[in-house]
Design a protein around this motif. Structure first.
Motif, PDB file in Angstrom:
ATOM      1  N   THR A 275      23.485  -0.253  49.493  1.00 46.10           N
ATOM      2  CA  THR A 275      22.747   0.652  48.366  1.00 46.10           C
ATOM      3  C   THR A 275      23.807   1.405  47.395  1.00 46.10           C
ATOM      4  OG1 THR A 275      20.906   0.509  49.892  1.00 46.10           O
ATOM      5  CG2 THR A 275      20.640   1.805  48.055  1.00 46.10           C
ATOM      6  N   THR A 300      18.308  -5.913  45.173  1.00 44.08           N
ATOM      7  CA  THR A 300      17.001  -5.385  46.226  1.00 44.08           C
ATOM      8  C   THR A 300      16.880  -3.974  46.252  1.00 44.08           C
ATOM      9  OG1 THR A 300      18.468  -5.199  48.330  1.00 44.08           O
ATOM     10  CG2 THR A 300      17.595  -7.420  47.548  1.00 44.08           C
ATOM     11  N   SER A 301      15.833  -3.481  46.862  1.00 46.52           N
ATOM     12  CA  SER A 301      15.794  -1.966  47.190  1.00 46.52           C
ATOM     13  C   SER A 301      14.848  -1.859  48.450  1.00 46.52           C
ATOM     14  CB  SER A 301      14.942  -1.031  46.019  1.00 46.52           C
ATOM     15  OG  SER A 301      14.961   0.341  46.202  1.00 46.52           O
ATOM     16  N   GLY A 302      14.856  -0.695  49.020  1.00 47.86           N
ATOM     17  CA  GLY A 302      14.285  -0.617  50.209  1.00 47.86           C
ATOM     18  C   GLY A 302      12.993  -0.064  50.098  1.00 47.86           C
ATOM     19  N   ARG A 311      13.088  -4.661  52.690  1.00 50.21           N
ATOM     20  CA  ARG A 311      13.533  -4.879  51.304  1.00 50.21           C
ATOM     21  C   ARG A 311      12.711  -5.639  50.694  1.00 50.21           C
ATOM     22  NH1 ARG A 311      19.027  -3.275  49.982  1.00 50.21           N
ATOM     23  NH2 ARG A 311      20.233  -2.486  51.884  1.00 50.21           N
TER      24      ARG A 311
END
Length: 343
Positions: A275, A300-302, A311
């Motif tokens: 990240t 992507t992002s969590g 994600r």
């Protein structure tokens, strides 16, 4: 070393190429952007960028396009995460706000993210190891067929159809339901699986051996449902967007389509992505070669669901609008965390 102006030139080359899919030349940069220097000076800057392998000439044209390394520098240092427009934010709240359970929330999330970015959207189911069993329901479909429904406290719903060896009336089914509810509701998924395991049968004293067999069959099915909820899986939407950008891929896009069908591969890629300072992970071009996705970028992002992390993101050609897509991925992930936290 690339000068500050050289980095600004790289920025506009990325932005103009993403917008037009045409190689960018020094004259167009001077005409379109206020650098206040001559085309010859911009050509010198571009020559230095090319020496650093940040841009390249796709053919004999005087224009240049970003390389994977150029996109990486852009993402790490130059990308400006534009805030979503009020209309986009309203779309997120409207589209996701009416979802009934986890499955529907995730399906709606990938559809929305695909619409916002025009890329393939992916969302990983949260690991449910920390989730608890909220409720189970046994619904009669016929005399010898029932629907087993398992619901967790994170909103996940798992359903299975069970064919019974003999007819079971509603009163007997109610007895089995009550015993199973007493045995596993409120337990973690791990503890529920243990309670339903063959070597630790559910406490029950059915009135007949036949009913005991039915209870064991339903308990075993529930154990499979608990196990299914512990496995990683993905929901995907927008694969047709790859066809619309087919010109960005050399040869056929079918190897890419085949690669994204392999959920284990994508989940492994998700797990290896670091990240950045924006809360977004970006893997570009050749960085994805071990996964069969060397001509794609993955963002992507969590998000979290009751403390369970996962994600969501997008996949598309390296020529994509990184600033907009990173902002969209981050915004949907944050809203999803808030929505699932409320639930």
């Amino acid at each position: 070393m690339v000068s500050d102006r050289g980095l600004d030139v790289l920025r506009v080359i990325v932005q103009d190429y993403v917008a037009s899919r045409e190689p960018v030349g020094s004259k167009s940069i001077v005409d379109r952007h206020a650098f206040g220097v001559s085309a010859a000076t911009i050509r010198n800057d571009m020559a230095l960028l090319e020496e650093e392998q940040l841009i390249a000439a796709p053919h004999t044209s005087s224009g240049r396009i970003p390389t994977d390394k150029g996109y990486r520098v852009f993402v790490d240092h130059l990308a400006d995460l534009r805030p979503l427009s009020p209309a986009q934010r309203q779309a997120i709240e409207t589209f996701l706000g009416h979802s009934a359970d986890l499955d529907e929330v995730l399906v709606r999330s990938v559809r929305l993210l695909s619409q916002l970015t025009h890329q393939v959207a992916l969302v990983q189911y949260p690991s449910l190891s920390r989730s608890k069993v909220r409720h189970i329901e046994l619904v009669s479909l016929t005399d010898t067929r029932i629907l087993s429904v398992l619901i967790t406290d994170s909103g996940a719903v798992e359903q299975r159809v069970i064919d019974l060896p003999r007819a079971v009336d509603e009163s007997a089914l109610s007895v089995v339901r009550a015993r199973l509810l007493s045995a596993i509701v409120g337990l973690s998924m791990t503890d529920a699986a243990a309670a339903l395991a063959a070597d630790a049968p559910v406490e029950s004293r059915p009135d007949s051996p036949e009913l005991q067999n039915v209870t064991e069959l339903i308990a075993n099915t529930l154990r499979e449902q608990v196990g299914a909820n512990k496995q990683n899986k993905l929901v995907m939407a927008g694969a047709a967007n790859l066809v619309r950008t087919e010109e960005d891929f050399t040869g056929s896009i079918y190897p890419v389509l085949e690669a994204i069908e392999e959920q284990v591969v994508l989940l492994r890629l998700f797990g290896e992505m670091a990240t950045d300072q924006h809360g977004v992970s970006v893997s570009i071009g050749r960085e994805n070669a071990p996964f069969g996705l060397a001509e794609t970028s993955v963002l992507t992002s969590g998000y979290s669901s009751n403390g369970n992390l996962a994600r969501l993101g997008v996949l598309g050609p390296t020529r994509m609008d990184y600033s907009n897509n990173m902002a969209a991925v981050r915004a949907v992930a944050r809203y999803l965390s808030r929505l699932l936290g409320e639930n």
